[in-house]
Design a protein around this motif. Structure first.
Motif, PDB file in Angstrom:
ATOM      1  N   LEU A 148       1.020  -1.469  -0.186  1.00 26.91           N
ATOM      2  CA  LEU A 148      -0.057   0.550  -0.396  1.00 26.91           C
ATOM      3  C   LEU A 148       0.574   1.213   0.198  1.00 26.91           C
ATOM      4  CD1 LEU A 148      -2.856  -1.087   2.471  1.00 26.91           C
ATOM      5  CD2 LEU A 148      -3.198  -0.587  -0.065  1.00 26.91           C
ATOM      6  N   VAL A 149       1.919   1.145   0.967  1.00 28.93           N
ATOM      7  CA  VAL A 149       2.950   2.480   0.406  1.00 28.93           C
ATOM      8  C   VAL A 149       3.405   2.279  -0.681  1.00 28.93           C
ATOM      9  CG1 VAL A 149       5.095   3.037   1.271  1.00 28.93           C
ATOM     10  CG2 VAL A 149       3.495   2.176   3.189  1.00 28.93           C
ATOM     11  N   LEU A 150       3.745   1.513  -1.493  1.00 36.09           N
ATOM     12  CA  LEU A 150       4.012   1.957  -2.659  1.00 36.09           C
ATOM     13  C   LEU A 150       3.143   1.871  -3.903  1.00 36.09           C
ATOM     14  CD1 LEU A 150       6.947  -0.702  -3.045  1.00 36.09           C
ATOM     15  CD2 LEU A 150       6.821   1.518  -2.403  1.00 36.09           C
ATOM     16  N   VAL A 155       0.697   6.621  -6.920  1.00 33.77           N
ATOM     17  CA  VAL A 155      -1.352   6.896  -7.432  1.00 33.77           C
ATOM     18  C   VAL A 155      -1.109   8.088  -7.368  1.00 33.77           C
ATOM     19  CG1 VAL A 155      -3.102   6.602  -7.060  1.00 33.77           C
ATOM     20  CG2 VAL A 155      -2.525   4.600  -7.317  1.00 33.77           C
ATOM     21  N   GLY A 156      -0.354   8.679  -6.375  1.00 37.53           N
ATOM     22  CA  GLY A 156      -0.336  10.627  -6.130  1.00 37.53           C
ATOM     23  C   GLY A 156       0.365  11.137  -6.728  1.00 37.53           C
ATOM     24  N   GLY A 157       1.168  10.414  -7.478  1.00 37.37           N
ATOM     25  CA  GLY A 157       2.527  10.605  -7.984  1.00 37.37           C
ATOM     26  C   GLY A 157       1.786  11.237  -9.725  1.00 37.37           C
ATOM     27  N   ALA A 199       1.609  -0.350 -15.254  1.00 37.95           N
ATOM     28  CA  ALA A 199       1.868  -1.690 -15.121  1.00 37.95           C
ATOM     29  C   ALA A 199       2.248  -2.338 -14.216  1.00 37.95           C
ATOM     30  CB  ALA A 199       2.608  -1.802 -16.343  1.00 37.95           C
ATOM     31  N   ALA A 200       3.140  -1.421 -12.960  1.00 35.87           N
ATOM     32  CA  ALA A 200       3.336  -2.148 -11.446  1.00 35.87           C
ATOM     33  C   ALA A 200       1.600  -2.383 -10.425  1.00 35.87           C
ATOM     34  CB  ALA A 200       4.637  -1.488 -10.848  1.00 35.87           C
TER      35      ALA A 200
END
Length: 212
Positions: A148-150, A155-157, A199-200
């Protein structure tokens, strides 16, 4: 009974110039979540900017948290706390639930709020906590939170256009169809998928969808 609970909180809506329109959009997004995932306790808006629901699996709750956030960005953002543990129905009309599963979700969203105040973690928008009675190995909780951190950082960027591409890919649209809808070339869509980490995000999402 043991369940996966979700608490969501719309961030910064009090500063919106049109709160009515914002909440109408938010309500429509929650209706789509209920229609697609059919949670045992449908997601429902609470007082203020919060919503709650109970999902059949951790995978469904994780999917819902991403679905809601992507639908609201870039105009508004949402923080989520996901909990796992026993819940108790205190009354049916109106529906009132309590128990460790809900306390875990509340703890999780509190962790997100705390992380937002730390420079290295301020992009976090989702956290997962298993209650003491959930019989979930600590390694699962740690692995989900690491993902979730990643996910939230990526997403935020994203730019507005990359968000549009990600939304489309997650519902099965082809890169060619997305390119036509957005008025850009297929190669431009493909480049965004690679360079922006789409993709990630999709690969991680696909892996977690099957979590019980």
């Amino acid at each position: 009974m043991t369940a996966t609970t979700l608490i969501g909180d719309l961030i910064g809506s009090r500063g919106s110039t049109d709160r009515r329109a914002l909440h109408e959009t938010f309500a429509a997004v929650l209706e789509r979540v209920n229609a697609e995932l059919r949670p045992p306790t449908p997601v429902r808006m609470q007082v203020g900017d919060e919503y709650q629901g109970v999902f059949a699996s951790l995978g469904d709750a994780l999917h819902a948290s991403l679905m809601v956030r992507l639908a609201m960005l870039p105009g508004a953002d949402v923080r989520h706390g996901i909990g796992r543990g026993s819940i108790e129905v205190l009354s049916e009309d109106p529906r009132v639930e309590d128990g460790p599963g809900w306390w875990a979700a509340r703890t999780a969203i509190g962790r997100v709020e705390e992380a937002e105040r730390r420079p290295g973690e301020r992009s976090l928008r989702t956290a997962y906590v298993a209650a003491h009675d959930a019989e979930v190995p600590g390694s699962e909780e740690a692995a989900v939170n690491a993902a979730l951190v990643l996910r939230d950082h990526l997403v935020g960027g994203l730019s507005d256009r990359s968000l549009s591409v990600l939304r489309g890919l997650l519902v099965g649209e082809s890169q060619r169809d997305l390119a036509e809808a957005l008025g850009i070339s297929p190669s431009a869509v493909s480049q965004r998928v690679r360079a922006d980490g789409l993709a990630a995000i999709i690969a991680a999402h696909d892996l977690t969808r099957g979590m019980p």
